[in-house]
Design a protein around this motif. Structure first.
Motif, PDB file in Angstrom:
ATOM      1  N   GLU A 198      23.731 -18.039  93.056  1.00 36.88           N
ATOM      2  CA  GLU A 198      24.198 -18.025  91.663  1.00 36.88           C
ATOM      3  C   GLU A 198      24.773 -19.389  91.283  1.00 36.88           C
TER       4      GLU A 198
ATOM      5  N   LEU B  13      21.963 -21.999  90.999  1.00 39.46           N
ATOM      6  CA  LEU B  13      21.156 -21.851  89.782  1.00 39.46           C
ATOM      7  C   LEU B  13      21.929 -22.313  88.547  1.00 39.46           C
TER       8      LEU B  13
ATOM      9  N   VAL C 151      15.137 -16.616  98.653  1.00 39.94           N
ATOM     10  CA  VAL C 151      14.053 -15.872  98.003  1.00 39.94           C
ATOM     11  C   VAL C 151      13.099 -15.291  99.043  1.00 39.94           C
TER      12      VAL C 151
ATOM     13  N   GLN D 112      19.361 -12.302  81.562  1.00 34.38           N
ATOM     14  CA  GLN D 112      19.793 -13.403  82.434  1.00 34.38           C
ATOM     15  C   GLN D 112      21.175 -13.924  82.045  1.00 34.38           C
TER      16      GLN D 112
ATOM     17  N   VAL E 249      17.805 -12.323  90.014  1.00 31.88           N
ATOM     18  CA  VAL E 249      17.205 -12.785  91.265  1.00 31.88           C
ATOM     19  C   VAL E 249      16.333 -11.693  91.885  1.00 31.88           C
TER      20      VAL E 249
ATOM     21  N   THR F  42      13.138 -10.833  89.688  1.00 33.35           N
ATOM     22  CA  THR F  42      12.139 -11.902  89.705  1.00 33.35           C
ATOM     23  C   THR F  42      11.307 -11.820  90.983  1.00 33.35           C
TER      24      THR F  42
ATOM     25  N   PRO G 139       8.425 -16.480  92.613  1.00 32.25           N
ATOM     26  CA  PRO G 139       9.795 -16.243  92.145  1.00 32.25           C
ATOM     27  C   PRO G 139      10.678 -17.479  92.222  1.00 32.25           C
TER      28      PRO G 139
ATOM     29  N   SER H 227      10.038 -19.344  89.110  1.00 28.98           N
ATOM     30  CA  SER H 227      10.585 -18.587  87.983  1.00 28.98           C
ATOM     31  C   SER H 227      12.091 -18.788  87.871  1.00 28.98           C
ATOM     32  N   LEU H 228      12.778 -18.697  89.008  1.00 26.46           N
ATOM     33  CA  LEU H 228      14.230 -18.832  88.994  1.00 26.46           C
ATOM     34  C   LEU H 228      14.665 -20.227  88.566  1.00 26.46           C
TER      35      LEU H 228
ATOM     36  N   THR I 130      15.012 -20.440  84.853  1.00 23.00           N
ATOM     37  CA  THR I 130      15.999 -19.626  84.154  1.00 23.00           C
ATOM     38  C   THR I 130      17.203 -20.466  83.769  1.00 23.00           C
TER      39      THR I 130
END
Length: 491
Positions: free
Chosen positions: A236, A239, A261, A338, A347, A350, A383, A386-387, A390
């Motif tokens: 977290e 990101l 992931v 999100q 997370v 995704t 994923p 993708s993350l 975000t």
């Protein structure tokens, strides 16, 4: 311990003494166990050492043959187990429930031993210091938390997957620990019944430790970064801070995200693949290859061609097994909030979307939103990518995500829309009406309040009641619930 001013033995020392001839009715094992638990409570709520309790506990630990390092707050459980490998088996399942035994059959000496081990694990996890946290300290705490999870009968990391929020965790052990135990005299505390509460508290403590790290400096040093163990709290923070990182720090952050992931994906992929998808399609001729040959059926069907004289079976026809399954192309639309309160769900979902995207004839679309919506479908198979796209945090406006999701519903009967949010929205009525319209169209609408490993989550009561009236109750709990719902629909 003797008070030099009076020449008398102190009360605490006497309670931990091996024998008590003045009061033979008092069980010395119970006294020893109480001394250990009084020390535990004192250290949980006050970092200052109580000399009397410390000396009494040291006498007990040495007397029962355990290493004195159990009382050293700087010693990790890992370091103790490395020096005393035989203790590893004792820590495993230490606080898991066990069959009740009659008082006469209970091993009170063993209960004292367990009390010492329980105290060590709880203190290392819940009596954390304040101030700046180093990468090594975080790694040590994560390891100790793993031992606590093992003591509760769980896998390391299993309880910390939920949302990291609420409470400091310092008093979390309180309800399950008392000087006299939780199951009467001579029993070890059974904290397993508190697992639903302990999991989120562990996440909260871990999140606090991560926030107190100088994370950017740690990431810039490959040696320090290598000490970090990926966790939901750490991911977290990475990101949230990824746009402020560059060079070595950004590369190390991406490596940690990728590692986390991959670990979560491995677990979820196993859950998805546990059951087959679709029924056998017997309208499709079986593939005539050797691996599909049904030998038993072939022999049975050709038994009439058996020649007793030659002792030989003549086969007129070979039979093969059907492997093709009936599958209708299905569209899975995953919409994920999100905002700051839904990081763990972002997370998990995704990763989950990428796994379902790998199944045959499943068309997966992924949308993330806060006050703006982002279509992540082009990257749904990865994923990690993708993350990285975000933008965690911010407010919540589901109507912008609905504007992207509705045009994707081409064939309602073959479409499932999974909406993951706590549903604390700015525009409640318009959003709910749009969701109800999807449900009435024939598409399957699945509202999800949380998709975490621990199942902790809060859902707007207004939405919860209306989804219930609509006949689509909110799924709120462990991620396995969502996996089961999706497999049922896609089968």
């Amino acid at each position: 311990m003797t008070d030099h001013t009076t020449g008398q033995t102190t009360e605490t020392e006497q309670s931990a003494d091996r024998t008590n001839p003045q009061n033979p009715e008092v069980d010395p094992h119970d006294n020893r166990r109480q001394a250990l638990y009084w020390r535990l409570l004192a250290r949980l709520f006050d970092h200052e050492e109580q000399a009397t309790l410390e000396s009494a506990s040291l006498a007990v630990v040495e007397d029962i043959g355990l290493p004195s390092a159990l009382l050293d707050p700087q010693a990790s459980v890992d370091s103790i187990v490395q020096r005393h490998p035989e203790l590893a088996a004792e820590f495993d399942g230490l606080m898991a429930p066990a069959p009740d035994a009659a008082d006469g059959a209970r091993d009170r000496a063993a209960e004292v031993r367990r009390a010492a081990l329980v105290s060590k694990v709880l203190l290392n996890v819940f009596a954390s210091d304040s101030g700046t946290v180093t990468a090594g300290q975080l790694a040590r705490w994560q390891s100790d938390a793993g031992w606590l999870e093992r003591a509760l009968g769980c896998k390391p990391g299993e309880l910390r997957g939920g949302r990291a929020g609420g409470g400091s965790g310092r008093g979390a052990a309180g309800p399950g620990v008392s000087p006299t135990g939780t199951g009467g005299p001579g029993t070890t505390p059974d904290l397993s019944r508190l697992i639903p509460a302990i999991g989120p508290e562990l996440g909260a403590i871990e999140a606090d430790l991560v926030k107190r790290m100088h994370l950017r400096e740690v990431l810039a040093d490959p040696k320090l970064a290598s000490q970090l163990t990926p966790s939901m709290s750490l991911i977290e923070q990475l990101l949230r801070d990824k746009n402020n990182l560059s060079g070595v720090a950004l590369a190390n952050a991406k490596a940690l995200i990728r590692r986390f992931v991959d670990e979560v994906a491995e677990v979820l992929r196993t859950q998805v693949e546990k059951t087959t998808v679709g029924a056998l399609d017997r309208s499709v001729p079986p593939k005539r290859v050797f691996r599909n040959l049904d030998l038993d059926r072939t022999i049975w069907k050709n038994l009439t061609n058996w020649s007793p004289e030659e002792e030989r079976l003549y086969v007129d026809r070979l039979y093969y097994r059907h492997t093709a399954r009936k599958t209708t192309p299905q569209r899975l639309i995953v919409v994920v909030d999100q905002s700051g309160s839904m990081v763990d769900s972002m997370v998990n979902c995704t990763i989950l979307a990428s796994i379902f995207a790998g199944l045959p004839k499943v068309d997966v679309h992924l949308i993330a939103y806060d006050t703006q919506a982002l279509d992540l479908t082009p990257w749904v198979h990865d994923p990690f990518e993708s993350l990285l796209r975000t933008n965690l945090g911010g407010g919540t406006d589901g109507t912008v995500a609905m504007a992207l999701a509705q045009p994707k519903i081409a064939e309602p009967r073959n479409t499932v829309v999974v909406w993951i949010s706590d549903f604390y929205e700015w525009q409640t009525e318009p959003l709910f009406e749009s969701m109800a319209a999807i449900h009435r169209s024939g598409a399957k609408f699945i509202p999800v309040g949380s998709v975490t490993s621990s199942g902790r989550g809060s859902v707007n009561p207004w939405f919860r009641e209306r989804f219930k009236d609509l006949g689509t109750p909110v799924i709120s709990g462990h991620i396995r619930k969502l996996v089961h719902e999706l497999k049922t629909f896609l089968a």
